[in-house]
Design a protein around this motif. Structure first.
Motif, short mmCIF file in Angstrom:
data_model
loop_
_atom_site.label_atom_id
_atom_site.label_comp_id
_atom_site.label_asym_id
_atom_site.label_seq_id
_atom_site.Cartn_x
_atom_site.Cartn_y
_atom_site.Cartn_z
N LYS A 1 9.15 14.99 3.79
CA LYS A 1 10.27 14.56 4.64
C LYS A 1 11.51 14.21 3.81
O LYS A 1 12.63 14.57 4.17
N ALA A 2 11.31 13.53 2.70
CA ALA A 2 12.44 13.19 1.83
C ALA A 2 13.04 14.44 1.20
O ALA A 2 14.26 14.54 1.05
N GLY A 3 12.20 15.40 0.84
CA GLY A 3 12.69 16.65 0.29
C GLY A 3 13.54 17.42 1.28
O GLY A 3 14.58 17.98 0.93
N MET A 4 13.11 17.42 2.52
CA MET A 4 13.92 18.08 3.55
C MET A 4 15.25 17.37 3.74
O MET A 4 16.29 18.01 3.87
N ALA A 5 15.22 16.03 3.74
CA ALA A 5 16.46 15.27 3.88
C ALA A 5 17.40 15.53 2.70
O ALA A 5 18.61 15.70 2.88
N ALA A 6 16.84 15.61 1.49
CA ALA A 6 17.65 15.88 0.30
C ALA A 6 18.27 17.27 0.35
O ALA A 6 19.34 17.51 -0.21
N GLY B 1 13.12 13.45 10.17
CA GLY B 1 12.85 12.16 10.79
C GLY B 1 12.05 11.25 9.87
O GLY B 1 11.64 11.64 8.78
N PRO B 2 11.84 10.03 10.33
CA PRO B 2 11.10 9.06 9.51
C PRO B 2 9.60 9.34 9.54
O PRO B 2 9.11 10.03 10.44
N VAL B 3 8.90 8.78 8.57
CA VAL B 3 7.43 8.89 8.57
C VAL B 3 6.90 7.94 9.64
O VAL B 3 7.55 6.96 10.01
N ARG B 4 5.74 8.24 10.16
CA ARG B 4 5.17 7.39 11.20
C ARG B 4 4.51 6.17 10.56
O ARG B 4 4.09 6.22 9.40
N PRO B 5 4.40 5.08 11.32
CA PRO B 5 3.69 3.90 10.79
C PRO B 5 2.25 4.29 10.50
O PRO B 5 1.70 5.12 11.18
N ALA B 6 1.69 3.92 9.68
CA ALA B 6 1.49 3.08 8.54
C ALA B 6 1.95 3.73 7.24
O ALA B 6 1.79 3.13 6.21
N LEU B 7 2.54 4.89 7.31
CA LEU B 7 3.08 5.51 6.11
C LEU B 7 4.42 4.87 5.80
O LEU B 7 5.03 4.23 6.65
N LEU C 1 13.44 12.99 -6.59
CA LEU C 1 13.20 14.20 -5.82
C LEU C 1 14.49 14.97 -5.60
O LEU C 1 14.52 16.20 -5.71
N SER C 2 15.58 14.29 -5.31
CA SER C 2 16.88 14.95 -5.13
C SER C 2 17.31 15.67 -6.40
O SER C 2 17.82 16.80 -6.34
N THR C 3 17.10 15.03 -7.54
CA THR C 3 17.42 15.67 -8.83
C THR C 3 16.58 16.91 -9.04
O THR C 3 17.07 17.95 -9.46
N LEU C 4 15.30 16.81 -8.70
CA LEU C 4 14.38 17.94 -8.82
C LEU C 4 14.83 19.10 -7.95
O LEU C 4 14.89 20.25 -8.40
N ILE C 5 15.19 18.82 -6.70
CA ILE C 5 15.61 19.87 -5.78
C ILE C 5 16.91 20.53 -6.26
O ILE C 5 17.06 21.74 -6.16
#
Length: 62
Positions: A24-29, A35-41, A52-56
């Motif tokens: 999810k963070a990779g897609m946002a970057a 969207g956000p991760v679901r609870p309990a994540l 991750l943004s630097t990697l992408i």
């Protein structure tokens, strides 16, 4: 490309459940909202997101 894989798995392995968070963070970057991760994540930390943004940014566009 191997260094990209190692960095990604390094981020992923920091906490249980981070696999979903990394995707999810990779897609946002990349400019795509998943969207956000679901609870309990939990979302990546700011440091994890920055790594991750630097990697992408280092991966050539296809």
């Amino acid at each position: 490309m191997f260094s990209v894989f190692v960095l990604r798995t390094g981020i992923r392995d920091r906490r249980a459940g981070y696999v979903v968070s990394v995707v999810k963070a990779g897609m946002a970057a990349a400019g795509l909202s998943a969207g956000p991760v679901r609870p309990a994540l939990i979302d990546l930390t700011r440091q994890g997101y920055d790594s991750l943004s630097t990697l992408i940014a280092r991966v050539p566009a296809v």
